[in-house]
Design a protein around this motif. Sequence first.
Motif, PDB file in Angstrom:
ATOM      1  N   PRO A 151     -15.307   0.943  20.762  1.00  0.00           N
ATOM      2  CA  PRO A 151     -14.130   0.074  20.586  1.00  0.00           C
ATOM      3  C   PRO A 151     -13.658  -0.544  21.896  1.00  0.00           C
ATOM      4  O   PRO A 151     -13.208  -1.694  21.913  1.00  0.00           O
ATOM      5  N   SER A 152     -13.779   0.177  22.997  1.00  0.00           N
ATOM      6  CA  SER A 152     -13.339  -0.372  24.286  1.00  0.00           C
ATOM      7  C   SER A 152     -14.227  -1.522  24.766  1.00  0.00           C
ATOM      8  O   SER A 152     -13.840  -2.267  25.662  1.00  0.00           O
ATOM      9  N   ASP A 153     -15.412  -1.688  24.161  1.00  0.00           N
ATOM     10  CA  ASP A 153     -16.326  -2.767  24.543  1.00  0.00           C
ATOM     11  C   ASP A 153     -16.375  -3.897  23.516  1.00  0.00           C
ATOM     12  O   ASP A 153     -17.196  -4.804  23.621  1.00  0.00           O
ATOM     13  N   ALA A 154     -15.486  -3.858  22.525  1.00  0.00           N
ATOM     14  CA  ALA A 154     -15.495  -4.876  21.463  1.00  0.00           C
ATOM     15  C   ALA A 154     -15.258  -6.277  22.015  1.00  0.00           C
ATOM     16  O   ALA A 154     -15.903  -7.241  21.582  1.00  0.00           O
ATOM     17  N   SER A 155     -14.353  -6.419  22.977  1.00  0.00           N
ATOM     18  CA  SER A 155     -14.101  -7.760  23.525  1.00  0.00           C
ATOM     19  C   SER A 155     -15.305  -8.257  24.325  1.00  0.00           C
ATOM     20  O   SER A 155     -15.592  -9.457  24.335  1.00  0.00           O
ATOM     21  N   GLN A 156     -16.023  -7.332  24.972  1.00  0.00           N
ATOM     22  CA  GLN A 156     -17.245  -7.729  25.669  1.00  0.00           C
ATOM     23  C   GLN A 156     -18.283  -8.246  24.676  1.00  0.00           C
ATOM     24  O   GLN A 156     -18.994  -9.211  24.950  1.00  0.00           O
ATOM     25  N   PHE A 157     -18.369  -7.588  23.515  1.00  0.00           N
ATOM     26  CA  PHE A 157     -19.317  -8.052  22.504  1.00  0.00           C
ATOM     27  C   PHE A 157     -18.940  -9.458  22.035  1.00  0.00           C
ATOM     28  O   PHE A 157     -19.807 -10.324  21.897  1.00  0.00           O
ATOM     29  N   ASP A 158     -17.652  -9.689  21.807  1.00  0.00           N
ATOM     30  CA  ASP A 158     -17.198 -11.030  21.410  1.00  0.00           C
ATOM     31  C   ASP A 158     -17.584 -12.064  22.464  1.00  0.00           C
ATOM     32  O   ASP A 158     -18.012 -13.173  22.129  1.00  0.00           O
ATOM     33  N   ASP A 159     -17.425 -11.710  23.736  1.00  0.00           N
ATOM     34  CA  ASP A 159     -17.815 -12.618  24.824  1.00  0.00           C
ATOM     35  C   ASP A 159     -19.317 -12.893  24.795  1.00  0.00           C
ATOM     36  O   ASP A 159     -19.743 -14.033  24.987  1.00  0.00           O
ATOM     37  N   LEU A 160     -20.110 -11.853  24.572  1.00  0.00           N
ATOM     38  CA  LEU A 160     -21.566 -11.994  24.532  1.00  0.00           C
ATOM     39  C   LEU A 160     -21.990 -12.992  23.462  1.00  0.00           C
ATOM     40  O   LEU A 160     -22.715 -13.953  23.741  1.00  0.00           O
ATOM     41  N   VAL A 161     -21.533 -12.795  22.226  1.00  0.00           N
ATOM     42  CA  VAL A 161     -21.971 -13.708  21.159  1.00  0.00           C
ATOM     43  C   VAL A 161     -21.394 -15.115  21.355  1.00  0.00           C
ATOM     44  O   VAL A 161     -22.063 -16.099  21.043  1.00  0.00           O
ATOM     45  N   ALA A 162     -20.202 -15.216  21.900  1.00  0.00           N
ATOM     46  CA  ALA A 162     -19.632 -16.545  22.166  1.00  0.00           C
ATOM     47  C   ALA A 162     -20.489 -17.295  23.182  1.00  0.00           C
ATOM     48  O   ALA A 162     -20.766 -18.496  23.005  1.00  0.00           O
ATOM     49  N   GLN A 163     -20.932 -16.612  24.237  1.00  0.00           N
ATOM     50  CA  GLN A 163     -21.799 -17.251  25.231  1.00  0.00           C
ATOM     51  C   GLN A 163     -23.116 -17.694  24.616  1.00  0.00           C
ATOM     52  O   GLN A 163     -23.579 -18.812  24.846  1.00  0.00           O
ATOM     53  N   LEU A 164     -23.729 -16.807  23.841  1.00  0.00           N
ATOM     54  CA  LEU A 164     -25.028 -17.138  23.250  1.00  0.00           C
ATOM     55  C   LEU A 164     -24.924 -18.322  22.285  1.00  0.00           C
ATOM     56  O   LEU A 164     -25.845 -19.140  22.211  1.00  0.00           O
ATOM     57  N   ARG A 165     -23.818 -18.429  21.594  1.00  0.00           N
ATOM     58  CA  ARG A 165     -23.656 -19.524  20.626  1.00  0.00           C
ATOM     59  C   ARG A 165     -23.426 -20.880  21.285  1.00  0.00           C
ATOM     60  O   ARG A 165     -23.436 -21.902  20.599  1.00  0.00           O
ATOM     61  N   THR A 166     -23.212 -20.920  22.586  1.00  0.00           N
ATOM     62  CA  THR A 166     -23.049 -22.201  23.280  1.00  0.00           C
ATOM     63  C   THR A 166     -24.344 -22.680  23.926  1.00  0.00           C
ATOM     64  O   THR A 166     -24.369 -23.752  24.508  1.00  0.00           O
ATOM     65  N   THR A 167     -25.417 -21.904  23.832  1.00  0.00           N
ATOM     66  CA  THR A 167     -26.661 -22.248  24.516  1.00  0.00           C
ATOM     67  C   THR A 167     -27.481 -23.263  23.727  1.00  0.00           C
ATOM     68  O   THR A 167     -27.293 -23.451  22.519  1.00  0.00           O
ATOM     69  N   HIS A 168     -28.419 -23.877  24.421  1.00  0.00           N
ATOM     70  CA  HIS A 168     -29.339 -24.826  23.789  1.00  0.00           C
ATOM     71  C   HIS A 168     -30.141 -24.149  22.668  1.00  0.00           C
ATOM     72  O   HIS A 168     -30.391 -24.755  21.624  1.00  0.00           O
ATOM     73  N   GLU A 169     -30.515 -22.911  22.872  1.00  0.00           N
ATOM     74  CA  GLU A 169     -31.279 -22.176  21.860  1.00  0.00           C
ATOM     75  C   GLU A 169     -30.550 -22.174  20.518  1.00  0.00           C
ATOM     76  O   GLU A 169     -31.179 -22.301  19.455  1.00  0.00           O
ATOM     77  N   TRP A 170     -29.225 -22.019  20.545  1.00  0.00           N
ATOM     78  CA  TRP A 170     -28.465 -21.910  19.294  1.00  0.00           C
ATOM     79  C   TRP A 170     -28.458 -23.216  18.502  1.00  0.00           C
ATOM     80  O   TRP A 170     -28.125 -23.222  17.326  1.00  0.00           O
ATOM     81  N   SER A 171     -28.864 -24.331  19.118  1.00  0.00           N
ATOM     82  CA  SER A 171     -28.955 -25.583  18.353  1.00  0.00           C
ATOM     83  C   SER A 171     -30.089 -25.517  17.327  1.00  0.00           C
ATOM     84  O   SER A 171     -30.148 -26.346  16.421  1.00  0.00           O
ATOM     85  N   TYR A 172     -30.955 -24.532  17.443  1.00  0.00           N
ATOM     86  CA  TYR A 172     -32.052 -24.356  16.490  1.00  0.00           C
ATOM     87  C   TYR A 172     -31.685 -23.431  15.326  1.00  0.00           C
ATOM     88  O   TYR A 172     -32.483 -23.233  14.423  1.00  0.00           O
TER      89      TYR A 172
END
Length: 186
Positions: A151-172
């Motif tokens: 639970p103490s790392d939940a916000s880090q997980f949110d940051d991780l997926v938010a970063q990945l969803r902004t990448t060029h890869e996610w356009s696929y």
Amino acid sequence: MNERLFGFVGGDSGAWEVTQMRAVKGAPLPEVKTIAILNGFSIQGHHAHWVLRGVTSNERYVTKEEKSRLIATQEGLGRTESTLAALIPIRKNASWWLLTQEERREILEERSHHIQIGMAYLPAIARRLYHCRDIGTPEPFDFLTWFEFSPSDASQFDDLVAQLRTTHEWSYIDHEIDIRLARKNG
């Protein structure tokens, strides 16, 4: 029993309680209360609203140096303190699959820094990737990514997926579901 085969059973019984489920891109999955993770594809004894199947495999896009760093840094699943999880099934579009392995690696890491981004969140967030295209039968997704964290790392997980969803890869990506879970009695 093949230890590489796994089924994620969305239904009314399972070790993981669904706390949130949303379609990020594409159609949603039917709502469920829990997810059971089964070794193998038999769902005997489980009432399933849906089943997602995948196999563990070798790392496909990492260099030898990246793999060494992952092994040295990443911790395994099932840690006592990791009472939260996320299952993120994704399907990439046909354009992705028309690319060569080398072209996909270039998009994945050189342009999108997928591996580098993920490594920044280790060892707090453990993950395992399941390949669906390797099963040999039509599956609704190409990959199932399972993450576990405290639970103490939940916000880090949110940051991780938010970063990945902004990448060029996610356009696929043409279909993605974000399912958040809490371990029952955890």
